[in-house]
Scaffold this motif. Structure first.
Motif, mmCIF file in Angstrom:
data_model
loop_
_atom_site.group_PDB
_atom_site.id
_atom_site.type_symbol
_atom_site.label_atom_id
_atom_site.label_comp_id
_atom_site.label_asym_id
_atom_site.label_seq_id
_atom_site.Cartn_x
_atom_site.Cartn_y
_atom_site.Cartn_z
ATOM 1 N N TYR A 47 15.168 -1.318 -8.536
ATOM 2 C CA TYR A 47 13.853 -0.842 -8.976
ATOM 3 C C TYR A 47 13.888 0.402 -9.838
ATOM 4 C CZ TYR A 47 12.189 -4.576 -6.199
ATOM 5 O OH TYR A 47 11.971 -5.834 -5.719
ATOM 6 N N VAL B 274 12.243 -3.453 -14.435
ATOM 7 C CA VAL B 274 13.082 -3.393 -13.230
ATOM 8 C C VAL B 274 14.476 -3.960 -13.534
ATOM 9 C CG1 VAL B 274 11.181 -3.490 -11.546
ATOM 10 C CG2 VAL B 274 12.181 -5.621 -12.389
ATOM 11 N N GLU C 229 3.628 0.075 6.863
ATOM 12 C CA GLU C 229 2.728 0.352 5.742
ATOM 13 C C GLU C 229 3.456 0.346 4.385
ATOM 14 O OE1 GLU C 229 -0.908 3.394 4.807
ATOM 15 O OE2 GLU C 229 0.807 4.151 5.901
ATOM 16 N N THR C 230 2.903 -0.378 3.431
ATOM 17 C CA THR C 230 3.393 -0.339 2.050
ATOM 18 C C THR C 230 2.207 -0.003 1.156
ATOM 19 O OG1 THR C 230 2.884 -2.650 1.589
ATOM 20 C CG2 THR C 230 5.064 -2.200 2.506
ATOM 21 N N LEU C 231 2.489 0.562 -0.008
ATOM 22 C CA LEU C 231 1.399 0.942 -0.913
ATOM 23 C C LEU C 231 1.385 0.106 -2.184
ATOM 24 C CD1 LEU C 231 1.664 4.849 -0.552
ATOM 25 C CD2 LEU C 231 0.261 3.269 0.781
ATOM 26 N N THR C 232 2.464 -0.633 -2.420
ATOM 27 C CA THR C 232 2.502 -1.494 -3.612
ATOM 28 C C THR C 232 2.923 -2.900 -3.197
ATOM 29 O OG1 THR C 232 4.817 -0.974 -4.049
ATOM 30 C CG2 THR C 232 3.204 0.425 -5.137
ATOM 31 N N ILE C 233 2.580 -3.874 -4.057
ATOM 32 C CA ILE C 233 3.038 -5.249 -3.822
ATOM 33 C C ILE C 233 3.639 -5.756 -5.126
ATOM 34 C CG2 ILE C 233 2.375 -7.614 -3.191
ATOM 35 C CD1 ILE C 233 -0.135 -6.539 -1.950
ATOM 36 N N GLY C 234 4.882 -6.224 -5.074
ATOM 37 C CA GLY C 234 5.469 -6.859 -6.247
ATOM 38 C C GLY C 234 4.943 -8.283 -6.330
ATOM 39 N N GLN C 235 4.237 -8.604 -7.402
ATOM 40 C CA GLN C 235 3.617 -9.939 -7.482
ATOM 41 C C GLN C 235 4.555 -10.973 -8.081
ATOM 42 O OE1 GLN C 235 -0.131 -9.323 -9.481
ATOM 43 N NE2 GLN C 235 -1.157 -8.894 -7.539
ATOM 44 N N ASN C 236 4.980 -10.757 -9.307
ATOM 45 C CA ASN C 236 5.893 -11.705 -9.929
ATOM 46 C C ASN C 236 6.696 -11.010 -11.020
ATOM 47 O OD1 ASN C 236 3.119 -11.849 -11.237
ATOM 48 N ND2 ASN C 236 4.422 -12.759 -12.802
ATOM 49 N N TYR C 237 7.741 -11.713 -11.479
ATOM 50 C CA TYR C 237 8.635 -11.152 -12.491
ATOM 51 C C TYR C 237 8.438 -11.853 -13.834
ATOM 52 C CZ TYR C 237 11.105 -9.146 -8.492
ATOM 53 O OH TYR C 237 11.432 -8.451 -7.365
ATOM 54 N N ALA D 119 0.231 5.162 -4.195
ATOM 55 C CA ALA D 119 1.112 4.082 -4.638
ATOM 56 C C ALA D 119 1.740 4.516 -5.950
ATOM 57 C CB ALA D 119 0.306 2.809 -4.835
ATOM 58 N N TYR E 123 7.704 3.735 -0.633
ATOM 59 C CA TYR E 123 7.004 4.473 0.417
ATOM 60 C C TYR E 123 7.415 3.948 1.802
ATOM 61 C CZ TYR E 123 3.262 6.656 3.094
ATOM 62 O OH TYR E 123 2.580 7.390 4.009
ATOM 63 N N PHE F 156 10.999 -7.634 -15.968
ATOM 64 C CA PHE F 156 9.789 -6.868 -15.685
ATOM 65 C C PHE F 156 9.199 -7.365 -14.373
ATOM 66 C CE2 PHE F 156 10.103 -7.010 -20.310
ATOM 67 C CZ PHE F 156 10.010 -5.663 -20.620
ATOM 68 N N GLN F 157 8.498 -6.478 -13.676
ATOM 69 C CA GLN F 157 7.771 -6.905 -12.489
ATOM 70 C C GLN F 157 6.293 -6.557 -12.669
ATOM 71 O OE1 GLN F 157 7.906 -4.711 -8.705
ATOM 72 N NE2 GLN F 157 8.527 -6.579 -7.671
ATOM 73 N N ILE F 158 5.424 -7.463 -12.249
ATOM 74 C CA ILE F 158 3.999 -7.161 -12.182
ATOM 75 C C ILE F 158 3.753 -6.609 -10.777
ATOM 76 C CG2 ILE F 158 1.647 -8.050 -12.445
ATOM 77 C CD1 ILE F 158 3.421 -8.339 -14.975
ATOM 78 N N THR F 159 3.312 -5.359 -10.709
ATOM 79 C CA THR F 159 3.186 -4.670 -9.426
ATOM 80 C C THR F 159 1.733 -4.290 -9.174
ATOM 81 O OG1 THR F 159 5.371 -3.726 -9.797
ATOM 82 C CG2 THR F 159 4.030 -2.680 -8.092
ATOM 83 N N GLU F 160 1.259 -4.583 -7.968
ATOM 84 C CA GLU F 160 -0.097 -4.173 -7.604
ATOM 85 C C GLU F 160 -0.049 -2.838 -6.861
ATOM 86 O OE1 GLU F 160 -2.239 -6.907 -5.082
ATOM 87 O OE2 GLU F 160 -3.887 -5.473 -4.880
ATOM 88 N N LYS G 21 -1.908 -0.685 -4.301
ATOM 89 C CA LYS G 21 -2.953 -1.005 -3.334
ATOM 90 C C LYS G 21 -3.779 0.195 -2.901
ATOM 91 C CE LYS G 21 -0.363 -2.752 -0.068
ATOM 92 N NZ LYS G 21 -0.058 -3.336 1.248
#
Ligand SMILES: Cc1cc2nc3c(=O)[nH]c(=O)nc-3n(C[C@H](O)[C@H](O)[C@H](O)COP(=O)(O)OP(=O)(O)OC[C@H]3O[C@@H](n4cnc5c(N)ncnc54)[C@H](O)[C@@H]3O)c2cc1C
Ligand SMILES: Nc1ncnc2c1ncn2[C@@H]1O[C@H](COP(=O)(O)O)[C@@H](O)[C@H]1O
Lengths: 322, 245
Positions: B120, A136, B206-214, A115, B93, A142-146, A148
């Motif tokens: 991005y 971004v 398949e994804t490897l990241t998740i955008g949660q919030n801004y 990731a 990805y 800004f983005q909070i990105t996880e 995985k």
């Protein structure tokens, strides 16, 4: 699982942003209870300087003593980085965002199914999974990105951490990855590069000029102030489009994104595309003869007036300070 | 010459960005969407190469139906046909996997992308696609000439340029001044309506990241104005007040 930090060099020195990445990698490893190793490719930096990477918090430096890697060959670099991660049992790669770093880290991400978060601005939050804050929309949000997956790559924006520099040194270990001819399928035929000057993406102080300076031959006042401050010089896009200044000096959405302590904008109107490149500057000074110039809204200090009269006075005052 | 150009569908660079649903979604109301500025350079160069050497230019976007107007614009500028992979472009990805799956079937000589997307700004997709296909990837490329099976290029590096050569096929992330942006003319716009736009479903999820919030940056304080006659006093303020010198 440990952290690997990829280091770039310029002008025979490790790049400042890469040393920030070392400090970041060391801090991350500490938070995870693991350790961080730095990776140096090729021989453009004198071997005697390798242990000094330890000043930024790592205890080991892997060095690939192979002159073919003195130039940034993207595929070969990605091979070396991936093999170094495997050798060190590293599941996280940290590096500074740069033109080479982006190109290399993307290939490593695909190789290792890692990731990848780019433009990271702070240390990650490890409380719930692994999340990072990143810039971004060209600095507008800004983005909070996880992240995985097990393997992770963090490409840092400048100033993601303020390094604590000690006099600790690192142990240097030679590393010989296996590389094939296919990794060198791209050949560099010529390199044109300034030497002995501060690189814009690394600079803590930047003096930048726009179309308000009227002509290439008027750049002396910008260069004089930059010299007095020991700053890098930048420009707006029309200025590089007209070849008043080289392309790699142009700041903004389609150019370099800078993150200096001080950005001095002279005769630049402050179009949104220019602001996209400067929004993470700590302090912005705007000098413009038009009091309505939009740049003043983004500035910390402003002077309304003619740059040709004002700049020499500021340069004198800077010289007097030293 | 068979060329693939990958285009993004992004808010116009002058847009003011806001978010909705607890800062988890981009607020698209009132936003004008365009082809990403760097993708526009890639497309312009692709059309020039096709005009000079013959061949085809295919435009590709990973996106939902909302992106079709943007794809039509690429057709109006000179792409011959287009592919839309019907999925939200969630992470680099995922997008790269979709592009690589198409490219594996089609054997393009050149895959041109923008140096980075303007949403991005990752600059990642081209390198990932290059690795997935096992071919070289280079970015940011500011000059591209094709001679036979060889590409001659200039790549921007910090503080300068390097000149490179490599054999096709290649994946390149492009930036100015590789070409001048092209504005569609009336004939282009008319013919774009009839050009084929194929919609395909994604080949993986398949994804490897998740955008949660801004989050928005902290608002800027007011600008302190200094009188031009007193310009030299700026330096003292920068030293003692802003503490940047
Ligand atoms: C998709 C896209 C991407 C773009 N990307 C970028 C980018 O990355 N970077 C970028 O810079 N631009 C970019 N632009 C262009 C941008 O929109 C502006 O056109 C550009 O930034 C303007 O440059 P400028 O401020 O130097 O010139 P101008 O807008 O012409 O401003 C000149 C300023 O100088 C002032 N001035 C004149 N004489 C004097 C004097 N004697 N003393 C002091 N001040 C004086 C004037 O009041 C004026 O404010 C982009 C545009 C588009 C459409
Ligand atoms: N959703 C998408 N569809 C098609 N191409 C894309 C998409 N996202 C990114 N790209 C391509 O990849 C380049 C780099 O994007 P990024 O890695 O997001 O900065 C862009 O300039 C495009 O050419």
């Amino acid at each position: 699982m440990s952290v690997l930090v990829f280091i770039e060099s310029a002008d025979g020195e490790f790049r400042g942003t890469s040393l920030e990445a070392v400090a970041y990698g060391a801090a991350l490893a500490k938070a995870q209870g693991s350790n961080a190793t730095a990776l140096v490719l090729g021989n453009t930096v004198d071997a005697s300087k390798l242990p000094n990477v330890g000043n930024y918090g790592v205890s080991k430096v892997l060095h690939v003593n192979d002159d073919r890697l003195d130039n940034g060959i993207i595929q070969a670099y990605a091979q070396v980085v991936a093999q170094a991660m495997e050798k060190e049992g590293a599941n996280t790669l940290v590096l500074a965002k740069s033109s080479l770093g982006d190109a290399v880290s993307a290939r490593v991400a695909a190789k290792m199914k890692a990731a990848l978060a780019s433009n990271v601005t702070e240390l990650p939050d490890l409380n719930a999974g692994f999340t990072v804050k990143r810039s971004v929309y060209t600095g507008k949000a800004f983005q909070i990105t996880e992240l995985k997956s097990e393997n992770k790559i963090l490409a840092l924006k400048k100033n993601a951490i303020t390094p604590e520099v000690t006099d600790a040194t690192a142990e240097v270990e030679a590393f010989s990855p296996s590389l094939s001819d296919a990794d060198f399928g791209v050949s560099i035929t010529k390199t044109d590069k300034i030497t002995g000057e501060i690189l814009l993406p690394e600079a803590d102080l930047v003096v930048s000029g726009g179309r308000g300076l009227k002509a290439a031959e008027n750049w002396g006042i910008i260069e004089d102030l930059a010299k007095a401050l020991n700053a890098a010089t930048g420009c707006s896009k029309p200025v590089s489009d007209m070849d008043w200044r080289p392309h790699h000096e142009h700041v903004g959405q389609t150019g370099v994104k800078v993150s200096p302590q001080l950005y001095v904008a002279v005769g630049i109107s402050g179009a949104i595309q220019h602001l996209a490149g400067v929004s993470s500057s700590k302090c912005i000074v705007v000098i413009n003869k038009d009091p309505e110039a939009p740049f003043f809204k983004a500035a910390d200090y402003g002077i309304v007036g003619d740059a040709f009269e004002i700049l020499p006075k500021i340069t004198e005052a800077v010289k007097a300070l030293k | 010459m068979k060329i693939l150009v990958c285009i993004t569908h992004v808010p116009d660079t002058t847009s003011k960005i806001t978010f909705s649903e607890n800062n988890t979604k981009l607020n698209k109301d009132g936003l004008q969407f365009v082809i990403g500025p760097y993708d526009d350079y890639a497309l312009a160069r692709a059309v020039e190469i096709k005009d000079a050497l013959g061949g085809t230019v295919t435009a590709l976007n990973v996106g939902l139906a909302e992106t079709e107007a943007t794809i039509r614009k690429a057709l109006a500028i000179g792409a011959d046909d287009a592919i839309r992979i019907n999925a939200e472009p969630t992470d680099a990805y995922f997008v790269a996997s979709q592009i690589a799956a198409i490219a594996q079937k089609e054997n393009y000589d050149l895959i041109l992308m923008g140096r980075e997307s303007s949403d991005y700004n990752g600059g990642q997709v081209h390198g990932m696609v290059g690795e997935m296909l096992g071919i070289p990837s280079l970015s940011p490329v500011m000059k591209l000439d094709i001679e036979g099976n060889t590409a001659k290029m200039a790549r921007e590096i910090e503080g300068g340029k390097e000149y490179l050569e490599a054999s096709l096929p290649l994946v390149l992330g492009c930036q100015e001044p590789i070409a001048e942006w092209k504005i569609p003319n009336m004939r282009g716009i008319m013919s774009a309506r009839k050009k084929p736009l194929q919609v395909v479903e994604p080949s993986s999820d398949e994804t490897l990241t998740i955008g949660q919030n801004y989050e928005m940056p902290a608002p800027k304080g007011a600008c302190k104005m200094i009188d031009a006659d007193n310009a030299a006093s700026l330096v003292e303020l920068l030293r003692s007040e802003a503490k940047v010198l």
